[in-house]
Design an enzyme around this catalytic site. Structure first.
Site, PDB file in Angstrom:
ATOM      1  N   LEU A  44     -34.723 -36.768  -0.845  1.00  0.00           N
ATOM      2  CA  LEU A  44     -35.692 -35.864  -0.229  1.00  0.00           C
ATOM      3  C   LEU A  44     -36.899 -36.602   0.334  1.00  0.00           C
ATOM      4  CD1 LEU A  44     -35.629 -32.960  -2.850  1.00  0.00           C
ATOM      5  CD2 LEU A  44     -34.139 -33.330  -0.875  1.00  0.00           C
ATOM      6  N   HIS A  69     -37.954 -32.307   3.904  1.00  0.00           N
ATOM      7  CA  HIS A  69     -37.338 -31.404   2.923  1.00  0.00           C
ATOM      8  C   HIS A  69     -38.402 -30.601   2.184  1.00  0.00           C
ATOM      9  CE1 HIS A  69     -34.077 -34.588   3.096  1.00  0.00           C
ATOM     10  NE2 HIS A  69     -33.388 -33.487   3.321  1.00  0.00           N
ATOM     11  N   GLN A 129     -18.169 -32.621   4.644  1.00  0.00           N
ATOM     12  CA  GLN A 129     -18.781 -32.774   5.958  1.00  0.00           C
ATOM     13  C   GLN A 129     -18.869 -34.223   6.422  1.00  0.00           C
ATOM     14  OE1 GLN A 129     -22.477 -30.901   4.410  1.00  0.00           O
ATOM     15  NE2 GLN A 129     -23.555 -32.402   5.669  1.00  0.00           N
ATOM     16  N   GLY A 165     -33.950 -27.107   8.352  1.00  0.00           N
ATOM     17  CA  GLY A 165     -34.775 -27.817   9.315  1.00  0.00           C
ATOM     18  C   GLY A 165     -34.252 -27.706  10.731  1.00  0.00           C
ATOM     19  N   GLU A 166     -35.158 -27.649  11.679  1.00  0.00           N
ATOM     20  CA  GLU A 166     -34.765 -27.560  13.087  1.00  0.00           C
ATOM     21  C   GLU A 166     -34.316 -28.910  13.641  1.00  0.00           C
ATOM     22  OE1 GLU A 166     -38.069 -25.771  15.120  1.00  0.00           O
ATOM     23  OE2 GLU A 166     -37.503 -23.740  14.484  1.00  0.00           O
ATOM     24  N   ASP A 217     -31.822 -30.640  12.633  1.00  0.00           N
ATOM     25  CA  ASP A 217     -30.373 -30.455  12.758  1.00  0.00           C
ATOM     26  C   ASP A 217     -30.133 -29.136  13.491  1.00  0.00           C
ATOM     27  OD1 ASP A 217     -29.234 -32.743  11.042  1.00  0.00           O
ATOM     28  OD2 ASP A 217     -30.741 -31.841   9.739  1.00  0.00           O
ATOM     29  N   GLN A 223     -26.628 -27.548  13.637  1.00  0.00           N
ATOM     30  CA  GLN A 223     -26.314 -27.013  12.311  1.00  0.00           C
ATOM     31  C   GLN A 223     -27.004 -25.670  12.091  1.00  0.00           C
ATOM     32  OE1 GLN A 223     -26.360 -29.335   8.411  1.00  0.00           O
ATOM     33  NE2 GLN A 223     -28.388 -28.389   8.350  1.00  0.00           N
ATOM     34  N   MET A 239     -38.253 -37.277  10.769  1.00  0.00           N
ATOM     35  CA  MET A 239     -37.944 -37.697   9.406  1.00  0.00           C
ATOM     36  C   MET A 239     -36.486 -37.401   9.091  1.00  0.00           C
ATOM     37  SD  MET A 239     -41.313 -36.624   7.226  1.00  0.00           S
ATOM     38  CE  MET A 239     -42.913 -37.342   7.612  1.00  0.00           C
ATOM     39  N   ARG A 277     -31.568 -40.863   6.743  1.00  0.00           N
ATOM     40  CA  ARG A 277     -30.956 -42.079   7.291  1.00  0.00           C
ATOM     41  C   ARG A 277     -31.973 -43.067   7.837  1.00  0.00           C
ATOM     42  NH1 ARG A 277     -26.736 -38.239   8.236  1.00  0.00           N
ATOM     43  NH2 ARG A 277     -24.781 -38.976   7.312  1.00  0.00           N
TER      44      ARG A 277
END
Length: 282
Positions: free
Chosen positions: A33, A37, A61, A149-150, A152, A155, A186, A189
């Site tokens: 996190l 997050h 996934q 979160g926007e 992704d 998703q 952020m 990865r």
């Protein structure tokens, strides 16, 4: 904060909250996190009486050549951060708990249309895995709200579409992307990147902003904008995966009639795949 690993215990607590008339929000995560997050948790706390954060690195996934085994796991630090935010439950199930019969025998959820292309094209089966595990978490927690979160963005649209199509009674809340001072989105990865690579990675956000400015200025030659952006990324030292201008809700290629747009981008920096996006209203 309660730390729960088993479904029975989770359902027992959720039932008690429901009997007390309390609302519940869910924040699904894969752990490791960061501030992004935690912003989801903070948003969830403003919307519901109780907040559940799940931490589960979902094998469904990940593709065969992706970083499942090396995906960063920082459970102790994650729990401390969530406790500092007064999170009510952190749910950390095992793979056997979520997929007791193994992935080969697991029912799944596919979301057509919006799952195609972009990350869905590069990572076959990725959004099937996302939709399946999120559906299972929704069934376990039965939240009133769920925060995503926007960053992704595809998703987020996949989950919104799934909830609408399957009449799942949960409100999906998109939370704006948190960024480093440099503008880099952020991401868990980002921890794979060296300081030099992080500096190079800022080109992704800069290129998105440049494209957005041209759209707002009235440039509607979408293909030329996309090609120019990909060239800019290459010149900055990134390897573009895609850079496309789409209609915001359907993610179909933008037309001249569309006014609600999103610019979607992904690029490789070494072995690290970065994604980002900007929403644009014209």
């Amino acid at each position: 904060m309660q730390s729960i690993t088993e479904i029975k215990s989770l359902r027992s607590q959720i039932k008690a909250w429901r009997q007390a008339g309390l609302s519940v929000a869910l924040v699904p995560t894969m752990g490791n996190l960061h501030r992004g997050h935690f912003s989801l948790v903070e948003k969830a706390k403003t919307m519901a009486d109780k907040v559940v954060v799940s931490i589960f690195v979902n094998p469904m996934q990940f593709g065969a050549n992706e970083d499942l085994d090396s995906y960063p796991r920082t459970l102790n630090e994650d729990k401390q951060g969530l406790a500092d935010l007064n999170t009510d439950i952190v749910f950390t199930p095992s793979v056997d708990t979520i997929y007791p019969n193994g992935l080969g025998e697991q029912s799944f959820v596919d979301v057509p249309g919006v799952s195609m292309g972009y990350c869905g094209g590069t990572r076959p089966g990725h959004f099937r895995g996302v939709a399946t595990v999120v559906t299972k978490l929704f069934n376990l927690v039965q939240p009133d709200y769920a925060c995503f979160g926007e960053k992704d963005f595809q998703q987020l649209q996949v989950i919104k579409t799934m909830v609408r199509d399957l009449s799942i009674p949960v409100e999906i809340v998109g939370v704006p992307t948190m960024r480093e001072v440099s503008g880099l989105a952020m991401s868990s990865r980002n921890g794979y990147l060296s300081a030099e690579q992080k500096a190079t990675a800022t080109a992704l956000f800069k290129t998105l902003n440049s494209c957005a400015e041209q759209l707002k200025a009235g440039n509607t030659d979408y293909k030329a904008l996309e090609q120019s952006a990909q060239l800019s990324l290459e010149q900055a030292g990134l390897k573009p995966d895609y850079f496309e201008i789409a209609q915001r809700d359907t993610l179909k290629a933008a037309t001249l009639d569309d006014t609600q747009l999103v610019i979607l981008a992904a690029a490789f920096l070494g072995n690290v795949r970065l994604i980002d996006n900007l929403q644009v209203e014209i």
